[in-house]
Enzyme design. Sequence first.
Site, short mmCIF file in Angstrom:
data_model
loop_
_atom_site.label_atom_id
_atom_site.label_comp_id
_atom_site.label_asym_id
_atom_site.label_seq_id
_atom_site.Cartn_x
_atom_site.Cartn_y
_atom_site.Cartn_z
N TRP A 101 -5.22 114.10 35.13
CA TRP A 101 -4.22 114.82 34.33
C TRP A 101 -4.00 116.23 34.86
O TRP A 101 -2.92 116.80 34.67
CB TRP A 101 -4.56 114.79 32.84
CG TRP A 101 -4.31 113.41 32.32
CD1 TRP A 101 -5.24 112.47 31.99
CD2 TRP A 101 -3.03 112.78 32.16
NE1 TRP A 101 -4.63 111.30 31.62
CE2 TRP A 101 -3.27 111.45 31.71
CE3 TRP A 101 -1.71 113.18 32.35
CZ2 TRP A 101 -2.24 110.55 31.46
CZ3 TRP A 101 -0.68 112.29 32.10
CH2 TRP A 101 -0.95 110.99 31.66
N ASP A 168 -4.12 121.50 27.97
CA ASP A 168 -3.73 120.13 27.63
C ASP A 168 -4.94 119.53 26.89
O ASP A 168 -5.93 119.17 27.50
CB ASP A 168 -3.42 119.36 28.92
CG ASP A 168 -3.14 117.89 28.66
OD1 ASP A 168 -3.25 117.45 27.50
OD2 ASP A 168 -2.82 117.18 29.62
N LYS A 192 -4.21 109.87 20.08
CA LYS A 192 -5.63 109.68 20.36
C LYS A 192 -6.47 110.14 19.17
O LYS A 192 -7.11 109.33 18.51
CB LYS A 192 -6.03 110.43 21.62
CG LYS A 192 -5.23 109.95 22.84
CD LYS A 192 -5.66 110.63 24.11
CE LYS A 192 -4.68 110.42 25.23
NZ LYS A 192 -4.59 109.04 25.70
C1 LIG Z 1 -5.30 114.56 29.04
C2 LIG Z 1 -3.96 113.90 28.92
N1 LIG Z 1 -2.86 114.64 29.12
C3 LIG Z 1 -1.63 114.12 29.01
C4 LIG Z 1 -1.45 112.79 28.69
C5 LIG Z 1 -0.05 112.26 28.60
O1 LIG Z 1 0.24 111.91 27.33
P1 LIG Z 1 1.54 111.01 27.02
O2 LIG Z 1 1.30 109.70 27.68
O3 LIG Z 1 1.50 110.93 25.52
O4 LIG Z 1 2.69 111.72 27.56
C6 LIG Z 1 -2.56 111.97 28.46
C7 LIG Z 1 -2.39 110.55 28.12
O5 LIG Z 1 -3.30 109.77 28.08
C8 LIG Z 1 -3.85 112.55 28.59
O6 LIG Z 1 -4.94 111.81 28.39
#
Ligand SMILES: Cc1ncc(COP(=O)(O)O)c(C=O)c1O
Length: 356
Positions: A101, A168, A192
């Site tokens: 991420w 994030d 989550k």
């Molecule tokens: C740490 C992290 N950031 C961002 C995201 C992206 O989230 P979304 O799929 O809801 O856009 C996720 C998704 O699993 C994640 O685990």
Amino acid sequence: MRKHNFSPGPATLPDVVFQQAAAALLDFNQSGLSVAEISHRAPEFTAIIEEATSLVRELYQLPDYFEVLWLPGGASSQLAVAPMNLLGANDYMAIVDTGFWAQRSIDAAKEVAQVHVLAPSGDTKNNRIPKNWTLPANAKYLHVVSNETIEGLQYHQYPDVAIPLVADMTSDFLSKPLDMDRFGIIFASAQKNFGIAGITCVLVNTKVLPENTGRVIPTIWNYRTHIEHQSLYHTVPTFPVYVALLMLRWIKEQGGLLEMQRRSEAKAQLIYDEIDRNPLFVGIAAKEDRSVLNACFRGISPEIDEQFLAYLTENKVVGIKGYHVVGGFRASMYNGMPLESVAYLVELMKNFKPQS
Ligand SMILES: Cc1ncc(COP(=O)(O)O)c(C=O)c1O
């Protein structure tokens, strides 16, 4: 019978929250209407979104210069929207390259601004959080992925820097108290720790939000638009906000963020003790950086992985296969995951007898 769902997201929620959500989907507070057919501008929905906002404020003890936004879509959009709001096109942010991420964030930020990637060679990539780096003087903020969902890495202490952190927190939002003054922006998808897919909660420190970065921010991506309209500039996904409200009430009733933290640590200890004890399994993340929300491990051979996965499936455990780039298993244990399910998984790890 309900399965034990260790999915990384969308993730399991407490039964009572699913029951309340299901009841309101049919008839909201005996109004003769589904919660999903109420206008986002109706007083009933205003009450929902205002209560959700005030619970986030209360749980995190947010200073009043923080704004709480409920935006459609996932955290992925914020990977671009946060730098767009905080930086001019030639300004720099810095980011610690902790894994999947972080890499997504680097790619997204590079499309709108300048990026310093902090991850010196020598640090073993993606099984630990790089800590030996120097912050470039021109970085306006430091982006951190507080919990790398795929590699199972979590900051247990945030980097000590003099610039704001933009975090994030998609996989560890509302899982422990925070020192809010260190943060410029915090964002997290709901699916989550506090709800279902469809919305992202964004906390904006207005002391850090620049008045003008020299770039034109499209109205729809401008945090100021959503602050001014209290998240109702457009039709916010109303049902996901309602489910988030139910989860926020549940978190408060259970004892708040200190209790969520205590439970997360108890669940993590149970499973990591077994991973470390059981000669058939090995942990993937470096011990000091292990996530209490996503425990990643693998069997000592591909055959063990295959047999254990089949054994778990037979025993009603789902959502636990590791992401393909990491392999093995990932037990995701967010706020909605009961300790009993983790204890059940640990019993299966103890009882598992591989066939040779
Ligand atoms: C740490 C992290 N950031 C961002 C995201 C992206 O989230 P979304 O799929 O809801 O856009 C996720 C998704 O699993 C994640 O685990």
